[in-house]
Structure formats: C-alpha cells, structure tokens
Design a protein around this motif. Structure first.
Motif, short mmCIF file in Angstrom:
data_model
loop_
_atom_site.label_atom_id
_atom_site.label_comp_id
_atom_site.label_asym_id
_atom_site.label_seq_id
_atom_site.Cartn_x
_atom_site.Cartn_y
_atom_site.Cartn_z
N VAL A 129 0.83 -1.21 0.00
CA VAL A 129 0.00 0.00 0.00
C VAL A 129 0.86 1.27 0.00
O VAL A 129 0.34 2.36 -0.19
CB VAL A 129 -0.97 0.03 1.21
N CYS A 130 2.18 1.14 0.21
CA CYS A 130 3.06 2.30 0.25
C CYS A 130 3.36 2.80 -1.16
O CYS A 130 3.58 2.01 -2.09
CB CYS A 130 4.38 1.95 0.94
N GLU A 131 3.38 4.10 -1.30
CA GLU A 131 3.67 4.71 -2.60
C GLU A 131 5.05 4.28 -3.10
O GLU A 131 6.03 4.35 -2.36
CB GLU A 131 3.62 6.23 -2.48
N GLY A 132 5.12 3.84 -4.31
CA GLY A 132 6.39 3.46 -4.92
C GLY A 132 6.83 2.03 -4.68
O GLY A 132 7.84 1.59 -5.21
N TRP A 133 6.08 1.28 -3.90
CA TRP A 133 6.47 -0.10 -3.58
C TRP A 133 6.42 -0.95 -4.85
O TRP A 133 5.43 -1.00 -5.55
CB TRP A 133 5.55 -0.69 -2.53
#
Length: 184
Positions: free
Chosen positions: A145-149
């Motif tokens: 769910v983290c941006e850029g993962w």
C-alpha cells in the motif's frame, strides 16, 4: 566487510530515518560519510538522531532525483555503499540502471552492502525457514500500500542481475536478506 582505513568514503544511500548513519558513524569515526536520499523529509529526522551530524556530508535531493538518475558522485570514489531497505522501491525498469550507478561510484575492490528481503524462492534454496517465508510474504503484502512499492525480488534474479553488471556476490545470508557484493 570493510577494512577500516582513514579517509575512506562511505555512501549511505536512501538513509531514511538515519539508523544506518548512526551505526556507521559510531563504528567508523575516521571515514568520510555521505548521506543521500531522494526524499527531503528524511534529512531533519536523520540529523536529529546523530550527535555528530556535522561530520556527515549531506547530499541534498536537488543533486539526485532518485532511481533512474545518475548518482552525484565521480566514478570510483566510494569504498563502500550501504543500501538499506530501499531495493523494493526501485521501479523494476530502473533496477539495472540503479545498480550500475552504484557499481560506477564504487572503487576497485569496493563493496556494496544491501539490506532487503528476497521473495521466497519456490525451491527454498535462499529462503528456507517457513516463518521467515511467511513473514516476507506478509511484509510484501502490507508494504504494497506504500507509494512506490515495487515488491521484493527473487534472489536468483537478483544474483543474475548483479553478475551481469560485474559484481562478485561475496555473501548472501540470513535467508537472502543481507547481501555483500564486491566490485573486482
């Protein structure tokens, strides 16, 4: 991993909240330490953890825009690059370039230390422990769910990539979560 020498250059790439910088600066007081992260918000947090933040050369994000862009250093200038927990944030199409850039700035016989998980391999050659395998899968799911993962990578694919670039794979340990790569 690192033979302590005066005036050695160590780059901590993607230092985040600064835990790596703290430990390295405590252990190696006579080295030139560089901190580089593409996220501006980490600088103040990392500086607040360090009692000697003035001894670190902070490379601001206006000199490096992130993965896929050249590192703001000359060729062959670092004895060690430490890269902790950021590999899964490299866009897949930029991963080769990012590791070639690290290779470029490493000196002859320099070392790259990577701290990351590897996606559990089906043959259980690199990630053997059942609970670590489950932990990695849970971590990958939660972090997604983290941006850029971008996710964890298969150890065998990482090894292939590193060898193609020119690294020697010196050490892969703790269920493929700690890597040491050397530039010949």
């Amino acid at each position: 991993m690192f033979e302590k020498k005066e005036n050695s250059n160590i780059l901590v790439l993607c230092f985040g909240p600064g835990f790596d910088l703290v430990k390295i600066s405590e252990r190696f007081s006579n080295v030139k330490l560089f901190g580089l992260d593409f996220a501006e918000n980490f600088y103040d947090k990392a500086k607040s953890k360090l009692s000697n933040s003035h001894t670190i050369e902070w490379v601001r994000s206006d000199r490096w825009k992130g993965f896929g862009f050249p590192l703001p250093f000359q060729d062959n200038c670092m004895e060690v690059v430490f890269f902790g927990c950021a590999d899964p944030y490299i866009p897949v199409e930029k991963r080769r370039y990012a590791y070639k850039e690290i290779f470029r700035v490493l000196k002859h016989e320099g070392s790259l230390g990577i701290l990351t998980n590897s996606y559990p391999d089906q043959e259980k050659k690199y990630v053997k422990d059942k609970w670590i395998r489950l932990g990695i899968l849970a971590h990958d799911f939660c972090e997604s769910v983290c941006e850029g993962w971008q996710g964890f990578h298969e150890a065998v694919n990482s090894i292939k990539l590193f060898k193609e670039i020119g690294y020697h794979t010196n050490t892969v340990m703790l269920n493929a979560s700690i890597w040491r790569l050397d530039k010949p």
